[in-house]
Design an enzyme around this catalytic site. Structure first.
Site, PDB file in Angstrom:
ATOM      1  N   VAL A  98       7.507  20.527  22.197  1.00 35.55           N
ATOM      2  CA  VAL A  98       7.323  19.122  21.831  1.00 35.55           C
ATOM      3  C   VAL A  98       8.630  18.525  21.329  1.00 35.55           C
ATOM      4  O   VAL A  98       8.987  17.393  21.668  1.00 35.55           O
ATOM      5  CB  VAL A  98       6.211  18.989  20.773  1.00 35.55           C
ATOM      6  CG1 VAL A  98       6.201  17.587  20.165  1.00 35.55           C
ATOM      7  CG2 VAL A  98       4.842  19.298  21.388  1.00 35.55           C
ATOM      8  N   GLU A  99       9.362  19.285  20.529  1.00 35.87           N
ATOM      9  CA  GLU A  99      10.569  18.746  19.911  1.00 35.87           C
ATOM     10  C   GLU A  99      11.711  18.553  20.907  1.00 35.87           C
ATOM     11  O   GLU A  99      12.345  17.499  20.923  1.00 35.87           O
ATOM     12  CB  GLU A  99      11.033  19.669  18.772  1.00 35.87           C
ATOM     13  CG  GLU A  99      10.120  19.675  17.553  1.00 35.87           C
ATOM     14  CD  GLU A  99      10.129  18.357  16.795  1.00 35.87           C
ATOM     15  OE1 GLU A  99      11.069  17.560  16.981  1.00 35.87           O
ATOM     16  OE2 GLU A  99       9.184  18.126  16.018  1.00 35.87           O
TER      17      GLU A  99
END
Length: 335
Positions: A98-99
């Site tokens: 996600v990051e």
């Protein structure tokens, strides 16, 4: 930037309170470049997207397959880290996905430019970012690296896990034992750092995450308090929250909602581990995306998918290189 009185005052503070060398700081800030584009991004009105639009940006085939392959490539480290910290490999992997898409997108700004720009040109967040700037200079000294070489996001978040400097100093881990906490180019360190962060914020081994619920009554007040564990499941049930799955009534929980379709709101009860993920990013959308992506990654990993194809393997951003600092002491350390 260097000629501004507030910057000179900040340098004075660092010299007097953190034992930095004035000449080194003067040389360093003389090379800082203000990034007006960052202020433009911060001033842009932000509107939260509904879940049905948000989800597809993170729970998608690229991140699912990429995450399963990341787990295969780093299985030994993920398993060892999971054993130590109690955080499942797929949750660690999901946060990295996600990051930064497993290290593919770690940011293109020099961290010192980003932090200094916001600290001195964005009054609304000045105090926080001055502290982060100080934390950054301290971590560069601790890591024995030139501050000008660190790269990150427009807000100064760094590496595969996108740690702010204060989080780096507190939670980053040198898992491979090379005396550097390299969250940019060493997956071992990034994996352990994420797990350490979650464990330090109370992740419970084998703990529940969230369940769907029906609501009646005081949901508005409860939703306003969705980032604090103030109630047990039993207390929430007394307030009109009814879990749709069997749930331990003694564990703590929060109520949150997601717009699952246009005009359709669904309600959920998040437990301790859901709350812990919101410590990483204070967003119920973020936490739900991380946990759903983690589940999908584990499904792909366990399914027999061809994970040996490394065509999607990202090239992690290299860690800061030891270039000649702005001014070095006789022992080679930047002060």
């Amino acid at each position: 930037m260097l000629k501004r009185p507030e910057v000179q005052s900040y340098i004075d503070t660092l010299v007097n309170t953190q034992n930095f060398d004035r000449d080194s700081l003067t040389a360093l800030f003389g090379q800082v470049v203000t990034k007006s584009s960052i202020i433009s991004v911060l001033d842009r009105p932000s509107t939260s997207r509904p879940w049905y639009q948000f989800r597809g940006n993170f729970v998608n085939n690229q991140r699912i397959v990429g995450g399963a392959r990341f787990m295969r490539r780093n299985a030994d480290t993920l398993n060892a880290v999971s054993d130590k910290y109690g955080v499942p490999p797929e949750v660690i992997t999901s946060i990295l996905g996600v990051e930064t898409l497993y290290g593919r997108n770690t940011g293109s700004f020099r961290v010192i430019d980003a932090l200094t720009t916001i600290a001195f040109d964005y009054p609304r967040r000045a105090d926080y970012f001055k502290d982060q700037l100080t934390q950054f200079l301290l971590l560069a000294r601790e890591e024995n690296e030139n501050p000008l070489t660190f790269m990150g996001s427009y807000a100064g978040a760094m590496g595969m896990p996108q740690f702010m400097p204060s989080s780096f100093r507190e939670y980053a881990v040198d898992w491979n034992g090379d005396h550097h906490r390299d969250i940019w180019g060493t997956p071992d360190d990034a994996i352990a750092s994420v797990a350490n962060f979650l464990a330090a914020h109370g992740w419970q081994r084998n703990g529940d995450t969230y369940v769907p619920v029906n609501v009646s009554g005081a949901e508005d007040d409860l939703l306003a308090d969705k980032f604090n564990l103030h109630y047990t499941v039993a207390e929430l049930m007394q307030k009109g929250v009814q879990p749709l799955d069997e749930t331990d009534p003694n564990q703590q929980a929060v109520l949150f909602s997601l717009e699952t379709e246009a005009g359709v709101t669904s309600y959920y009860m998040g437990f301790n581990n859901f709350y812990v993920v919101t410590r990483y990013n204070r967003s119920t959308l973020y936490a739900t995306a991380v946990l759903q992506l983690a589940q999908a990654i584990k499904g792909a990993y366990d399914s027999g998918l061809d994970l040996n194809d490394t065509s999607d393997t990202p090239t992690p951003t290299p860690k800061p290189t030891k270039q000649k600092p702005a001014k070095a002491k006789s022992d080679g350390r930047w002060k």
